[in-house]
Write a protein that holds these residues in place. Sequence first.
Motif, PDB file in Angstrom:
ATOM      1  N   VAL A 114       0.913  -1.276   0.211  1.00  0.00           N
ATOM      2  CA  VAL A 114      -0.111  -0.053   0.135  1.00  0.00           C
ATOM      3  C   VAL A 114       1.021   1.422   0.077  1.00  0.00           C
ATOM      4  CG1 VAL A 114      -1.934  -1.000   1.155  1.00  0.00           C
ATOM      5  CG2 VAL A 114      -0.278  -0.157   2.493  1.00  0.00           C
ATOM      6  N   GLY A 115       2.101   0.920   0.282  1.00  0.00           N
ATOM      7  CA  GLY A 115       2.988   2.201   0.310  1.00  0.00           C
ATOM      8  C   GLY A 115       3.799   2.771  -1.116  1.00  0.00           C
ATOM      9  N   ALA A 116       4.715   3.280  -0.854  1.00  0.00           N
ATOM     10  CA  ALA A 116       5.489   4.041  -2.165  1.00  0.00           C
ATOM     11  C   ALA A 116       5.754   2.942  -3.277  1.00  0.00           C
ATOM     12  CB  ALA A 116       6.440   4.902  -1.840  1.00  0.00           C
ATOM     13  N   ASN A 117       6.123   1.638  -2.558  1.00  0.00           N
ATOM     14  CA  ASN A 117       6.839   0.828  -3.469  1.00  0.00           C
ATOM     15  C   ASN A 117       5.772   0.044  -4.437  1.00  0.00           C
ATOM     16  OD1 ASN A 117       9.430   0.912  -2.867  1.00  0.00           O
ATOM     17  ND2 ASN A 117       9.500  -0.240  -1.181  1.00  0.00           N
ATOM     18  N   LYS A 118       4.295   0.193  -4.181  1.00  0.00           N
ATOM     19  CA  LYS A 118       3.345  -0.320  -4.955  1.00  0.00           C
ATOM     20  C   LYS A 118       3.471  -2.002  -5.279  1.00  0.00           C
ATOM     21  CE  LYS A 118       2.256   4.021  -6.861  1.00  0.00           C
ATOM     22  NZ  LYS A 118       1.803   5.101  -7.972  1.00  0.00           N
ATOM     23  N   VAL A 119       4.084  -2.669  -4.532  1.00  0.00           N
ATOM     24  CA  VAL A 119       4.182  -4.057  -4.688  1.00  0.00           C
ATOM     25  C   VAL A 119       2.991  -4.674  -5.178  1.00  0.00           C
ATOM     26  CG1 VAL A 119       4.842  -6.275  -3.595  1.00  0.00           C
ATOM     27  CG2 VAL A 119       6.138  -4.222  -3.302  1.00  0.00           C
ATOM     28  N   TRP A 120       2.830  -5.410  -6.071  1.00  0.00           N
ATOM     29  CA  TRP A 120       1.757  -6.262  -6.488  1.00  0.00           C
ATOM     30  C   TRP A 120       2.151  -7.427  -7.417  1.00  0.00           C
ATOM     31  CZ3 TRP A 120      -2.750  -5.853  -4.551  1.00  0.00           C
ATOM     32  CH2 TRP A 120      -3.702  -6.506  -5.150  1.00  0.00           C
ATOM     33  N   LEU A 121       1.892  -8.509  -6.683  1.00  0.00           N
ATOM     34  CA  LEU A 121       2.353  -9.989  -7.358  1.00  0.00           C
ATOM     35  C   LEU A 121       1.496 -10.169  -8.609  1.00  0.00           C
ATOM     36  CD1 LEU A 121       3.266 -11.996  -4.245  1.00  0.00           C
ATOM     37  CD2 LEU A 121       4.591 -10.415  -5.639  1.00  0.00           C
ATOM     38  N   LYS A 122       1.795 -10.769  -9.471  1.00  0.00           N
ATOM     39  CA  LYS A 122       1.130 -11.453 -10.602  1.00  0.00           C
ATOM     40  C   LYS A 122       0.098 -12.043 -10.287  1.00  0.00           C
ATOM     41  CE  LYS A 122       2.059 -13.186 -15.329  1.00  0.00           C
ATOM     42  NZ  LYS A 122       3.003 -13.670 -16.378  1.00  0.00           N
ATOM     43  N   SER A 123       0.002 -12.957  -9.339  1.00  0.00           N
ATOM     44  CA  SER A 123      -0.958 -14.234  -8.901  1.00  0.00           C
ATOM     45  C   SER A 123      -2.040 -13.289  -8.171  1.00  0.00           C
ATOM     46  CB  SER A 123      -0.243 -15.266  -8.046  1.00  0.00           C
ATOM     47  OG  SER A 123       0.203 -14.464  -6.743  1.00  0.00           O
ATOM     48  N   TRP A 124      -1.966 -12.037  -7.932  1.00  0.00           N
ATOM     49  CA  TRP A 124      -2.979 -11.331  -7.181  1.00  0.00           C
ATOM     50  C   TRP A 124      -3.990 -10.872  -8.260  1.00  0.00           C
ATOM     51  CZ3 TRP A 124       0.438  -8.307  -3.519  1.00  0.00           C
ATOM     52  CH2 TRP A 124       1.064  -9.061  -2.442  1.00  0.00           C
ATOM     53  N   GLY A 125      -3.689 -10.799  -9.715  1.00  0.00           N
ATOM     54  CA  GLY A 125      -4.431 -10.267 -10.676  1.00  0.00           C
ATOM     55  C   GLY A 125      -3.761  -8.999 -11.576  1.00  0.00           C
ATOM     56  N   LYS A 126      -4.266  -8.797 -12.716  1.00  0.00           N
ATOM     57  CA  LYS A 126      -3.427  -8.104 -13.440  1.00  0.00           C
ATOM     58  C   LYS A 126      -3.614  -6.638 -13.097  1.00  0.00           C
ATOM     59  CE  LYS A 126      -3.820 -10.934 -17.792  1.00  0.00           C
ATOM     60  NZ  LYS A 126      -4.111 -11.009 -18.956  1.00  0.00           N
ATOM     61  N   THR A 127      -4.581  -6.237 -12.487  1.00  0.00           N
ATOM     62  CA  THR A 127      -4.778  -4.760 -11.882  1.00  0.00           C
ATOM     63  C   THR A 127      -5.209  -4.830 -10.474  1.00  0.00           C
ATOM     64  OG1 THR A 127      -7.166  -4.862 -12.257  1.00  0.00           O
ATOM     65  CG2 THR A 127      -5.828  -4.218 -14.131  1.00  0.00           C
ATOM     66  N   ARG A 128      -4.604  -3.647  -9.903  1.00  0.00           N
ATOM     67  CA  ARG A 128      -4.656  -3.555  -8.377  1.00  0.00           C
ATOM     68  C   ARG A 128      -6.397  -3.021  -8.074  1.00  0.00           C
ATOM     69  NH1 ARG A 128       0.754  -1.487  -7.764  1.00  0.00           N
ATOM     70  NH2 ARG A 128      -0.005   0.277  -9.072  1.00  0.00           N
ATOM     71  N   PRO A 129      -6.901  -3.423  -6.911  1.00  0.00           N
ATOM     72  CA  PRO A 129      -8.031  -2.830  -6.304  1.00  0.00           C
ATOM     73  C   PRO A 129      -7.495  -1.537  -6.056  1.00  0.00           C
ATOM     74  CG  PRO A 129      -7.723  -4.815  -5.384  1.00  0.00           C
ATOM     75  CD  PRO A 129      -6.466  -4.527  -5.891  1.00  0.00           C
ATOM     76  N   ASN A 130      -8.653  -0.514  -5.832  1.00  0.00           N
ATOM     77  CA  ASN A 130      -8.674   0.805  -5.536  1.00  0.00           C
ATOM     78  C   ASN A 130      -8.219   1.044  -4.068  1.00  0.00           C
ATOM     79  OD1 ASN A 130      -8.573   1.796  -7.995  1.00  0.00           O
ATOM     80  ND2 ASN A 130     -10.593   1.969  -8.128  1.00  0.00           N
ATOM     81  N   SER A 131      -9.035   0.216  -3.199  1.00  0.00           N
ATOM     82  CA  SER A 131      -8.994   0.425  -1.808  1.00  0.00           C
ATOM     83  C   SER A 131      -7.977  -0.397  -1.101  1.00  0.00           C
ATOM     84  CB  SER A 131     -10.403   0.190  -1.236  1.00  0.00           C
ATOM     85  OG  SER A 131     -10.690  -1.233  -1.414  1.00  0.00           O
ATOM     86  N   ASP A 132      -7.485   0.118   0.004  1.00  0.00           N
ATOM     87  CA  ASP A 132      -6.717  -0.670   0.689  1.00  0.00           C
ATOM     88  C   ASP A 132      -7.192  -1.994   1.358  1.00  0.00           C
ATOM     89  OD1 ASP A 132      -4.496   1.117   0.230  1.00  0.00           O
ATOM     90  OD2 ASP A 132      -4.620   2.000   2.234  1.00  0.00           O
ATOM     91  N   GLU A 133      -8.488  -1.872   1.914  1.00  0.00           N
ATOM     92  CA  GLU A 133      -8.971  -3.010   2.269  1.00  0.00           C
ATOM     93  C   GLU A 133      -9.150  -4.220   1.272  1.00  0.00           C
ATOM     94  OE1 GLU A 133     -10.328   0.120   2.306  1.00  0.00           O
ATOM     95  OE2 GLU A 133     -10.124   0.556   4.391  1.00  0.00           O
ATOM     96  N   GLU A 134      -9.440  -3.840  -0.006  1.00  0.00           N
ATOM     97  CA  GLU A 134      -9.455  -4.893  -0.972  1.00  0.00           C
ATOM     98  C   GLU A 134      -7.856  -5.746  -1.252  1.00  0.00           C
ATOM     99  OE1 GLU A 134     -12.438  -4.379  -4.490  1.00  0.00           O
ATOM    100  OE2 GLU A 134     -11.872  -2.483  -3.744  1.00  0.00           O
ATOM    101  N   LYS A 135      -7.201  -4.646  -0.857  1.00  0.00           N
ATOM    102  CA  LYS A 135      -5.600  -4.968  -1.215  1.00  0.00           C
ATOM    103  C   LYS A 135      -4.988  -5.746  -0.151  1.00  0.00           C
ATOM    104  CE  LYS A 135      -4.204  -0.873  -3.476  1.00  0.00           C
ATOM    105  NZ  LYS A 135      -3.463   0.463  -3.414  1.00  0.00           N
ATOM    106  N   GLU A 136      -5.803  -5.681   1.172  1.00  0.00           N
ATOM    107  CA  GLU A 136      -5.172  -6.340   2.252  1.00  0.00           C
ATOM    108  C   GLU A 136      -6.067  -7.835   2.194  1.00  0.00           C
ATOM    109  OE1 GLU A 136      -4.108  -6.138   6.770  1.00  0.00           O
ATOM    110  OE2 GLU A 136      -5.420  -4.515   6.126  1.00  0.00           O
ATOM    111  N   SER A 137      -7.141  -7.954   1.739  1.00  0.00           N
ATOM    112  CA  SER A 137      -8.080  -9.015   1.496  1.00  0.00           C
ATOM    113  C   SER A 137      -7.206 -10.080   0.683  1.00  0.00           C
ATOM    114  CB  SER A 137      -9.261  -8.764   1.101  1.00  0.00           C
ATOM    115  OG  SER A 137     -10.104  -9.886   0.768  1.00  0.00           O
TER     116      SER A 137
END
Length: 304
Positions: free
Chosen positions: A131-154
């Motif tokens: 959720v911070g400046a590095n914007k880490v997002w693994l491929k296995s989590w999906g091609k796009t990131r959710p907007n909310s931190d709650e969805e990201k944490e889920s």
Amino acid sequence: MSLKIPENYTEFLYWVKERTEKFWSINPETSENDFICEKWVYSAKWIGLSDSEIDSIEKKYEIKFSYEHREFLKILHSIDRKEIIEYTVTFDEDAEIKLGYRPFFYNWLKDNDEIRDRLNWPYRTIFDDVVGANKVWLKSWGKTRPNSDEEKESLFSKWFNQAPKVIPIKGHRFVVNDVTDAPVLSIYGSDIIVYGWNIRHYLLNELKEHLNLLELVYDEEEDEWYSEPIKEFQEINNFEYKKAKDKAIPVWEEMILYWSSGWSSYGKEYPNPNNDTIRPILKTFVPEDEEDENSQKTFNPFEK
């Protein structure tokens, strides 16, 4: 310098105990050896745990040590002192200098606060990178990131809870449970590398100075001396990383290989033809909604 580093794991742990304690027994203020111990660790001794003590620790922290980790705790575990460190609460020039104590290896009978903090460290610091400046997002989590931190944490929580448990051993080094040979990871937020492909390999890397596994080599061109691993130690490193190419660490592997820093620790070549000599920290995967390029990053300044 030549020596025989035991292959049998239990014999190896006793070898570490004997060799480090011998190294620490030499007064650094009077020694004429090329390599000496730091003053704070002079005359230190290891403190092993009994089976019943280890059982109580597992119950207290609701964890389960691997066989390899349990053997380490029985023979080595921690030492009978801590390093005294100086620190300031702020970076002001006139900030008050305070004293703190840093464990060499965690003492599971005494370092309650430090251990509980480290047990939470992987989840907390990796998610900070999501959720911070590095914007880490693994491929296995999906091609796009959710907007909310709650969805990201889920999504993150689901991934994290599927990963083999990691248990602190020293600083931000963690032993991976339920994986063959119990590899050791260095977890600093999302910047994760393999620090040892088993505890034997890890201890050689972590304690190379204390085990006196370095030798001085003279560089005629630069007209200076430098230290390098002795032959036996380097052969073990080469052997472990050669085997590593065919190994896997379930779930964690994707995060380890997310940044270029993890590839060489995994015994793999980073798949970037323009990154042969310089290895900045680069992303392996960039989600479709990411606007900034796969550029060099600086990790969050987590406390060590």
